[in-house]
Write an enzyme that holds these catalytic residues in place. Structure first.
Site, PDB file in Angstrom:
ATOM      1  N   GLU A 508       1.354  -1.234  -0.443  1.00  0.00           N
ATOM      2  CA  GLU A 508      -0.405   0.048   0.143  1.00  0.00           C
ATOM      3  C   GLU A 508       0.709   1.254  -0.002  1.00  0.00           C
ATOM      4  O   GLU A 508       0.924   1.847  -0.770  1.00  0.00           O
ATOM      5  CB  GLU A 508      -0.892   0.131   1.324  1.00  0.00           C
ATOM      6  CG  GLU A 508      -1.966   0.295   0.995  1.00  0.00           C
ATOM      7  CD  GLU A 508      -3.642  -0.286   1.499  1.00  0.00           C
ATOM      8  OE1 GLU A 508      -4.385   0.716   1.161  1.00  0.00           O
ATOM      9  OE2 GLU A 508      -3.590  -0.446   2.075  1.00  0.00           O
ATOM     10  N   GLU A 772      -2.797   0.193  12.944  1.00  0.00           N
ATOM     11  CA  GLU A 772      -3.683   0.273  12.042  1.00  0.00           C
ATOM     12  C   GLU A 772      -5.437  -0.240  13.306  1.00  0.00           C
ATOM     13  O   GLU A 772      -6.110   0.889  12.914  1.00  0.00           O
ATOM     14  CB  GLU A 772      -3.670  -0.703  11.234  1.00  0.00           C
ATOM     15  CG  GLU A 772      -5.237  -0.712   9.933  1.00  0.00           C
ATOM     16  CD  GLU A 772      -4.915  -1.017   8.905  1.00  0.00           C
ATOM     17  OE1 GLU A 772      -4.632  -2.017   9.105  1.00  0.00           O
ATOM     18  OE2 GLU A 772      -5.625  -0.443   7.687  1.00  0.00           O
TER      19      GLU A 772
HETATM   20  C1  BGC Z   1      -5.522   1.984   4.595  1.00  0.00           C
HETATM   21  C2  BGC Z   1      -6.179   3.654   4.883  1.00  0.00           C
HETATM   22  C3  BGC Z   1      -7.136   4.079   4.448  1.00  0.00           C
HETATM   23  C4  BGC Z   1      -8.564   3.261   4.219  1.00  0.00           C
HETATM   24  C5  BGC Z   1      -9.539   3.316   3.422  1.00  0.00           C
HETATM   25  C6  BGC Z   1      -6.675   1.914   3.830  1.00  0.00           C
HETATM   26  O1  BGC Z   1      -6.235   0.574   3.170  1.00  0.00           O
HETATM   27  O2  BGC Z   1      -4.407   1.220   4.524  1.00  0.00           O
HETATM   28  O3  BGC Z   1      -5.290   3.940   6.184  1.00  0.00           O
HETATM   29  O4  BGC Z   1      -7.798   5.250   4.753  1.00  0.00           O
HETATM   30  O5  BGC Z   1      -7.823   2.175   3.460  1.00  0.00           O
HETATM   31  O6  BGC Z   1     -10.112   3.058   4.314  1.00  0.00           O
END
Ligand code: BGC
Length: 922
Positions: A508, A772
């Site tokens: 990501e 997270e």
């Molecule tokens: C990210 C988040 C992001 C989200 C959106 C994820 O995959 O890691 O931090 O804001 O997607 O919902």
């Protein structure tokens, strides 16, 4: 006689000094002269760069009343105080930042030197600041002589989804002769991809991941280096190593969700472009630019990908390739590539650099031959390997944030980021290696196929970040919260990596806008992020969708429709607003304004009767627990907040009509919002913690009902066992709304909570970073495999956004005017804590606030920087109960009592250190 005379002279000299301590303070001193937020920037492309500095001075109520800036064309001229390029003259002003250059046209490639002096409140002149410098980049198209060149490696991509395509790095070299004495040499370099520049065998500069990530179709950044002392008489060699990077490599989750494209989002082949300009003592100038007279080849870097890792075959090293005396006859003629469109500019931010080296704290061997090094904290960067062994041995490094119960690293949460580095030994004594073009988010390194048993120095952690998290300190009587603060900083450092990323480990690592906007203010407390966030705002502006929404992340390399969401797209308003508030930056508002207006029109268009519904991606209050706030509620509330901030920003830009327009819009939204979502009893129709927090903090509550709304929020939290039910959006706003509405004690209860969901829960479970999820990991359930495998990062700063509350409320360091010229010191003094001590290096200097209980007295130690004033709130109504350094207030003329109400007394103070004590009736 002589002696007596000397004594007399001595006494006479000393008397004014002794008096001086009382009445005359020494003149001010100037620190940190910066231009465009940077120290001695090179190759800038801004025509009216902005100066700033910080003042120090003993005593109290110190002020700057005037300044003078000199800009000279040479060091010598500056030494003689000749501002031949610009002499601002003595300007009567208290400004110490955002001062625009206003002199002669700044010429392409030129070097400039500058200094500043100031006058204080008594008209005393300071010394000149230490000289600073800056240089201009290549401002005209015709200044660029280089071609984009690369080495052809063929193209053997097999299956897009089922096997990785990881081409080798490309090597470029150019030998040239310098026969005359060099006066000055400058290198300008960039790449579509990533590059490392070398001259005569040495790396140039100390930054990594150059030239940075932009929407390469719109703009490309370049770097400027002073290489004067690197050029020698005779043969010299320029070397460049280039790799795919963000330009051509794997980015984000594209492979995971099988997008049409999984790599090569901007182009297929990375290429380098640059030139060296040598000015000789005899006045002649020579330019050596990238072209087909250079030579190209492959080398030992066999694979180099940000997400997938790097493979280095030391057997393929071509010793001396980047130094004179090397035979390059079997190297090829480089291929030439075109750079389609877009601007070429200096990187406006701060670059990725090695900030720290970590020695492992432990090695374990969970299974024979598998060694796991624990680096002590979860960071972003890479591992340096030291090894000795037989030629051809392939040592493999894999990376994990946590361990499974069997002691092996957990890699499931990396998803499709292979994050594996391989080093193949050349077998010639001790070998030391670190990769160039990949990074990982990790605490543990798994080493396999290591020849023999590694010792602790086989691995060193190389911490990489674009920022230094040195702007703040926070210490409290609750040890858990102190660890939490360290974890927040560690996670900010790991994710402020060229742009604010969501996480540094899995597939990501994108500039997710929701995360960035919610954390923005916290970010400013922990680090000087003015330049870094300016760069990100350029990315965000470039990524704005044609229909006006700001996307989910920036840069936005994917071609997917409707990639926006409430509270994510609002980053386009909230981040510029905070740049303005914290750094007094109106230029960034001007830059963003047109786009912000377009975004407001997009919202207006999407709304009915001033209610903006959800729309776009449905993430809601992402990762909330047990309660769900509707997407529509979030959309409507953020629309209101945007309108409110737009009114203030328009005002700051002197756009009176717009300010009225957005002020009016805010009123209308507020009315419509209340009608739709707020009930007569003050509850919200959805009754979640997040709904109260957003409406109260965004000022969307009708005045008469706000108290009831706050009471309901408090009641809900209490009923929930003093725990959150909120996600990325609600959490920090719960804290801010509670303190705003007078519920500091309750906010502290949440702050100190250790049961899930809370910050304390992660700390108690041994975390060194912000997770997270509220429950990313527990000691008792280390497998937790279902959750871990799905989506679980241990380095996500979003929940760290409590730092904003920690500084603004717990320590009470906030601003009244943009740029901390007028400061608010209003700590949330509560029996929930024994003490809080915090400091913050603002754009105007260091602000400190510390408080502690001493029986029924509270002691407040405060430091206010020169050239600022502060309003200090002391929690008692009786002025006679307040002392400063053991003196009654009426004996201290420089402290002004502004007002005294039932709960607090508000004082006005100028710069200096203060120690207040007050009897508190609580
Ligand atoms: C990210 C988040 C992001 C989200 C959106 C994820 O995959 O890691 O931090 O804001 O997607 O919902």
């Amino acid at each position: 006689m002589k002696i007596r005379f000397c004594i007399l002279v001595l006494i006479l000299c000393c008397v004014p000094v002794a008096w001086g301590q009382k009445s005359v303070s020494p003149s001010l001193t100037i620190e940190r002269p910066r231009l465009e937020y940077l120290e001695n920037p090179m190759g800038i492309t801004v025509q009216r760069p902005r100066f700033s500095w910080i003042l120090k001075g003993e005593g109290r109520k110190r002020l700057q009343t005037a300044y003078q800036i000199l800009v000279s064309s040479s060091d010598e001229k500056l030494g003689q105080h000749q501002g031949d390029i610009w002499d601002s003259g003595k300007v009567a002003s208290n400004a110490t930042n955002q001062i625009e250059y206003d002199g002669n046209h700044l010429a392409s490639k030129a070097n400039y030197f500058w200094k500043v002096k100031v006058w204080d409140e008594k008209g005393q002149e300071s010394e000149w600041s230490t000289p600073a410098s800056f240089s201009m980049g290549l401002l005209n198209f015709s200044d660029w002589k280089g071609l984009f060149i690369s080495h052809g490696v063929g193209y053997d991509k097999t299956d897009k989804y089922d096997s990785l395509y990881l081409p080798p790095a490309r090597y470029l070299r150019k030998s040239f002769t310098a026969n005359k004495k060099v006066k000055r040499a400058t290198a300008y370099a960039t790449a579509l991809g990533l590059y490392e520049l070398k001259i005569n065998g040495q790396k140039i500069g100390d930054a990594n991941f150059l030239p940075g990530w932009t929407d390469y179709n719109k703009r490309l950044y370049y770097q400027t280096f002073d290489i004067t002392d690197r050029i020698r008489q005779g043969e010299n060699v320029i070397g460049a190593v280039i790799a795919d990077g963000w330009y051509a490599g794997y980015i984000g989750y594209a492979l995971l969700v099988r997008l049409d494209k999984v790599r090569e989002f901007y182009g297929v082949n990375p290429s380098f472009m640059g030139q060296i300009q040598i000015e000789y003592e005899d006045g002649t100038v020579e330019t050596i630019a990238s072209d087909t007279s250079w030579k190209s080849n492959q080398g030992p870097i066999r694979e180099a990908d940000i997400l997938m890792g790097e493979t280095y075959d030391a057997r393929l090293e071509q010793v001396g390739w980047d130094a004179p005396g090397y035979d390059d006859s079997n190297w090829k003629v480089p291929k030439v590539y075109t750079y389609p469109e877009g601007k070429l500019e200096a990187h406006p931010g701060t670059l990725v650099r090695n900030r720290e080296r970590l020695t492992p704290i432990e090695i374990t061997e969970p299974s024979p031959g598998t060694y796991v090094f624990n680096l002590g904290k979860n960071f972003a960067g890479m591992a340096e390997l030291k090894v000795q062994g037989p030629k051809g041995t392939r040592v493999q490094l894999r990376f994990g944030e946590i361990l499974k119960s069997d002691g092996n690293i957990q890699t499931e949460n990396l998803r499709l980021a292979r994050a594996t580095d391989t080093y193949i030994l050349k077998g010639e004594g001790a070998e030391t290696w670190q990769p160039k073009f990949t990074y990982h988010g990790f605490q543990y390194v798994e080493v396999t196929s290591y020849p023999g048993r590694p010792t602790i120095d086989a691995i060193t952690g190389i911490v990489l970040s674009s920022i230094e998290t040195d702007a703040s300190t926070f210490n409290s009587s609750n040890a858990m919260n102190n660890t939490l603060f360290e974890n927040i900083k560690t996670t900010q450092s790991a994710n402020f990596f060229e742009l604010p990323t969501d996480c540094p480990q899995r597939d990501e690592r994108l500039g997710w806008t929701g995360d960035a906007q919610t954390y923005m203010r916290s970010a400013t407390y922990n680090a000087y992020v003015a330049a870094f966030m300016t760069k990100f705002l350029v990315d965000l502006d470039d990524a704005q969708r044609w229909y006006g929404a700001y996307p989910n992340f920036a840069p936005f390399p994917y071609s997917r429709p409707n990639q926006y969401a409430p509270a994510w797209m609002d980053a386009g308003i909230i981040i510029p607003y905070n740049m303005y508030k914290v750094y007094n930056d109106t230029r960034i508002l001007e830059y963003m304004y047109e786009g912000m207006e377009r975004f407001m029109r997009f919202q207006e268009d999407a709304s009915t009767d001033f209610i903006r519904p959800g729309g776009g991606n449905n993430w809601g209050d992402w990762l909330a627990v047990n309660e769900e706030t509707s997407h529509d509620y979030i959309g409507a509330s953020f629309y209101g907040y945007d309108a409110k901030l737009m009114a203030e920003m328009a005002e700051a830009l002197n756009k009176k009509e717009d300010a009225d327009k957005y002020g009016e819009l805010f009123k209308n939204i507020k009315k419509a919002f209340a009608e739709k979502y707020i009930l007569e009893n003050g509850h919200t129709s959805e009754d979640t913690q997040t709904t109260y927090a957003l409406a109260l903090y965004f000022d969307l509550y009708p005045k008469a009902l706000a108290k009831k709304g706050a009471a309901r929020l408090a009641e809900k939290i209490e009923k929930n066992g003093f725990k959150f039910s909120t996600g990325f959006l609600g959490t920090k706003h719960v804290m801010l709304a509670l303190s705003k509405c007078g519920y500091d004690d309750l906010a502290y209860k949440l702050f100190k909570q250790t049961e899930y969901p809370s910050w304390g829960y992660s700390v108690e479970n041994g975390s060194t970073s912000i997770w997270e999820r509220w429950n990313s990991y527990t000691k008792d359930d280390a497998e937790n495999s279902d959750l871990n495998a799905k989506m679980n990062s241990f380095s996500h700063y979003a929940f760290g956004s409590v730092a904003e509350w920690m500084f603004q409320h717990a320590a009470g360091i906030d601003l009244i005017d943009p740029g901390y010229r007028n400061i608010l010191i209003k700590p949330a003094i509560s029996k929930e804590m024994d003490f809080i001590r915090a400091s913050y290096k603002s754009i105007n200097g260091t602000i400190s606030s510390a408080w502690n209980w001493k029986g029924n007295k509270v002691v407040m130690n405060i430091e206010i920087p020169v050239n600022t004033t502060a309003k200090v709130s002391i929690p008692t109504a009786h002025i006679s109960d307040i002392k400063e350094s053991n003196r009654r207030l009426d004996k201290i003329p420089e402290i002004k009592v502004l007002e005294s109400s039932e709960k607090e007394t508000i004082l006005e103070i100028g710069s200096g250190n203060y120690s207040f004590s007050a009897k508190v009736q609580k």
